[in-house]
Design a protein around this motif. Structure first.
Motif, PDB file in Angstrom:
ATOM      1  N   UNK A   6       0.841  -1.191   0.000  1.00  0.00           N
ATOM      2  CA  UNK A   6       0.000   0.000   0.000  1.00  0.00           C
ATOM      3  C   UNK A   6       0.879   1.244   0.000  1.00  0.00           C
ATOM      4  N   UNK A   7       0.510   2.214  -0.840  1.00  0.00           N
ATOM      5  CA  UNK A   7       1.258   3.464  -0.908  1.00  0.00           C
ATOM      6  C   UNK A   7       0.288   4.646  -0.897  1.00  0.00           C
ATOM      7  N   UNK A   8       0.565   5.633  -0.041  1.00  0.00           N
ATOM      8  CA  UNK A   8      -0.234   6.860  -0.044  1.00  0.00           C
ATOM      9  C   UNK A   8       0.604   8.085  -0.423  1.00  0.00           C
ATOM     10  N   UNK A   9       1.896   7.869  -0.633  1.00  0.00           N
ATOM     11  CA  UNK A   9       2.843   8.899  -1.072  1.00  0.00           C
ATOM     12  C   UNK A   9       2.884  10.119  -0.159  1.00  0.00           C
ATOM     13  N   UNK A  10       2.665   9.911   1.118  1.00  0.00           N
ATOM     14  CA  UNK A  10       2.773  11.007   2.078  1.00  0.00           C
ATOM     15  C   UNK A  10       4.222  11.456   2.167  1.00  0.00           C
ATOM     16  N   UNK A  43      -3.437   1.960  -3.864  1.00  0.00           N
ATOM     17  CA  UNK A  43      -3.297   3.413  -3.785  1.00  0.00           C
ATOM     18  C   UNK A  43      -4.609   3.989  -3.266  1.00  0.00           C
ATOM     19  N   UNK A  44      -4.532   5.103  -2.565  1.00  0.00           N
ATOM     20  CA  UNK A  44      -5.759   5.693  -2.036  1.00  0.00           C
ATOM     21  C   UNK A  44      -5.797   7.197  -2.292  1.00  0.00           C
ATOM     22  N   UNK A  45      -6.954   7.773  -2.074  1.00  0.00           N
ATOM     23  CA  UNK A  45      -7.205   9.183  -2.392  1.00  0.00           C
ATOM     24  C   UNK A  45      -7.565   9.977  -1.140  1.00  0.00           C
ATOM     25  N   UNK A  46      -6.906  11.104  -0.959  1.00  0.00           N
ATOM     26  CA  UNK A  46      -7.303  12.114   0.019  1.00  0.00           C
ATOM     27  C   UNK A  46      -6.854  13.479  -0.481  1.00  0.00           C
ATOM     28  N   UNK A  47      -7.430  14.514   0.092  1.00  0.00           N
ATOM     29  CA  UNK A  47      -7.141  15.887  -0.327  1.00  0.00           C
ATOM     30  C   UNK A  47      -6.919  16.765   0.896  1.00  0.00           C
ATOM     31  N   UNK A  48      -6.122  17.808   0.717  1.00  0.00           N
ATOM     32  CA  UNK A  48      -5.881  18.843   1.730  1.00  0.00           C
ATOM     33  C   UNK A  48      -5.084  18.352   2.938  1.00  0.00           C
ATOM     34  N   UNK A  49      -4.282  17.342   2.770  1.00  0.00           N
ATOM     35  CA  UNK A  49      -3.391  16.911   3.840  1.00  0.00           C
ATOM     36  C   UNK A  49      -2.066  17.651   3.702  1.00  0.00           C
ATOM     37  N   UNK A  50      -1.535  18.142   4.814  1.00  0.00           N
ATOM     38  CA  UNK A  50      -0.269  18.886   4.793  1.00  0.00           C
ATOM     39  C   UNK A  50       0.882  18.038   4.256  1.00  0.00           C
ATOM     40  N   UNK A  51       0.789  16.732   4.438  1.00  0.00           N
ATOM     41  CA  UNK A  51       1.885  15.858   4.017  1.00  0.00           C
ATOM     42  C   UNK A  51       1.758  15.382   2.569  1.00  0.00           C
ATOM     43  N   UNK A  52       0.804  15.956   1.829  1.00  0.00           N
ATOM     44  CA  UNK A  52       0.722  15.670   0.398  1.00  0.00           C
ATOM     45  C   UNK A  52       0.141  14.325   0.038  1.00  0.00           C
ATOM     46  N   UNK A  58      -5.722   7.433  -9.707  1.00  0.00           N
ATOM     47  CA  UNK A  58      -5.820   6.828 -11.039  1.00  0.00           C
ATOM     48  C   UNK A  58      -4.692   7.302 -11.950  1.00  0.00           C
ATOM     49  N   UNK A  59      -4.300   8.543 -11.824  1.00  0.00           N
ATOM     50  CA  UNK A  59      -3.163   9.037 -12.605  1.00  0.00           C
ATOM     51  C   UNK A  59      -1.902   8.262 -12.238  1.00  0.00           C
ATOM     52  N   UNK A  60      -1.703   8.103 -10.937  1.00  0.00           N
ATOM     53  CA  UNK A  60      -0.524   7.360 -10.492  1.00  0.00           C
ATOM     54  C   UNK A  60      -0.639   5.879 -10.868  1.00  0.00           C
ATOM     55  N   UNK A  61      -1.844   5.331 -10.805  1.00  0.00           N
ATOM     56  CA  UNK A  61      -2.053   3.939 -11.193  1.00  0.00           C
ATOM     57  C   UNK A  61      -1.682   3.712 -12.658  1.00  0.00           C
ATOM     58  N   UNK A  77      -9.200   3.782  -1.166  1.00  0.00           N
ATOM     59  CA  UNK A  77     -10.271   3.797  -2.146  1.00  0.00           C
ATOM     60  C   UNK A  77     -10.244   5.117  -2.927  1.00  0.00           C
ATOM     61  N   UNK A  78     -11.083   5.223  -3.945  1.00  0.00           N
ATOM     62  CA  UNK A  78     -11.403   6.513  -4.545  1.00  0.00           C
ATOM     63  C   UNK A  78     -12.662   7.016  -3.865  1.00  0.00           C
ATOM     64  N   UNK A  79     -12.732   8.313  -3.633  1.00  0.00           N
ATOM     65  CA  UNK A  79     -13.884   8.897  -2.942  1.00  0.00           C
ATOM     66  C   UNK A  79     -14.941   9.252  -3.992  1.00  0.00           C
ATOM     67  N   UNK A  80     -15.889   8.354  -4.153  1.00  0.00           N
ATOM     68  CA  UNK A  80     -16.867   8.433  -5.248  1.00  0.00           C
ATOM     69  C   UNK A  80     -17.639   9.747  -5.329  1.00  0.00           C
ATOM     70  N   UNK A  81     -18.077  10.348  -4.213  1.00  0.00           N
ATOM     71  CA  UNK A  81     -18.863  11.585  -4.339  1.00  0.00           C
ATOM     72  C   UNK A  81     -18.105  12.748  -4.992  1.00  0.00           C
ATOM     73  N   UNK A  82     -16.787  12.655  -5.086  1.00  0.00           N
ATOM     74  CA  UNK A  82     -16.001  13.732  -5.676  1.00  0.00           C
ATOM     75  C   UNK A  82     -15.818  13.560  -7.181  1.00  0.00           C
ATOM     76  N   UNK A  83     -16.246  12.458  -7.714  1.00  0.00           N
ATOM     77  CA  UNK A  83     -16.016  12.124  -9.107  1.00  0.00           C
ATOM     78  C   UNK A  83     -17.303  12.204  -9.919  1.00  0.00           C
ATOM     79  N   UNK A  84     -17.186  12.722 -11.120  1.00  0.00           N
ATOM     80  CA  UNK A  84     -18.256  12.572 -12.091  1.00  0.00           C
ATOM     81  C   UNK A  84     -18.219  11.107 -12.528  1.00  0.00           C
ATOM     82  N   UNK A  85     -19.342  10.391 -12.491  1.00  0.00           N
ATOM     83  CA  UNK A  85     -19.318   8.960 -12.792  1.00  0.00           C
ATOM     84  C   UNK A  85     -18.771   8.614 -14.177  1.00  0.00           C
ATOM     85  N   UNK A  86     -19.077   9.441 -15.164  1.00  0.00           N
ATOM     86  CA  UNK A  86     -18.586   9.170 -16.519  1.00  0.00           C
ATOM     87  C   UNK A  86     -17.075   9.345 -16.567  1.00  0.00           C
TER      88      UNK A  86
END
Length: 131
Positions: A6-10, A43-52, A58-61, A77-86
């Protein structure tokens, strides 16, 4: 037994290194994990963390897919509510094609208020279809 890594690239401030070096070194580590017999990379998704924290898994994947041959590539996971489904479906399809069918797409609903604010999404309605 299957083994995944598992990698979060912090990249925390106290140990901060060059971002390009971190992303490149992590790709090398993933290649080595595959060489040593790992079955999957996550790989997982988060936003606004000070550690990046990785914000575009998906880009990294796609980069992982281009640099590996056998290891499965998952989002946890990917945070589904932030994504346009298409858009999500199309981007995931591209990664799956590059990887030769090795993508395991994991989705979740998220839980952090600041992230929902960033995307103009409502935390309280995250289980509903908005698109």
């Amino acid at each position: 037994m299957d083994v995944g890594v598992y990698f979060d690239l912090r990249n925390p401030p106290g140990w901060r290194q060059d971002w390009s070096r971190l992303y490149g070194f992590t790709l090398e580590a993933i290649q080595e994990a595959e060489h040593l017999g790992a079955d999957s990379v996550w790989l997982s998704e988060h936003h606004l963390f000070e550690d990046g924290y990785l914000n575009q898994p998906l880009t990294y994947a796609a980069a992982v897919a281009a640099r590996t041959r056998t290891v499965r590539i998952g989002t946890a996971i990917l945070i589904a509510p932030f994504w346009n489904p298409v858009q999500l479906a199309e981007e995931a399809t591209v990664v799956d094609l590059i990887s030769g069918g090795r993508l395991d797409l994991g989705l979740g609903v998220g839980y952090r208020g600041p992230e929902f604010e960033l995307f103009g999404a409502d935390l309280n309605t995250r289980y509903r279809n908005h698109h």
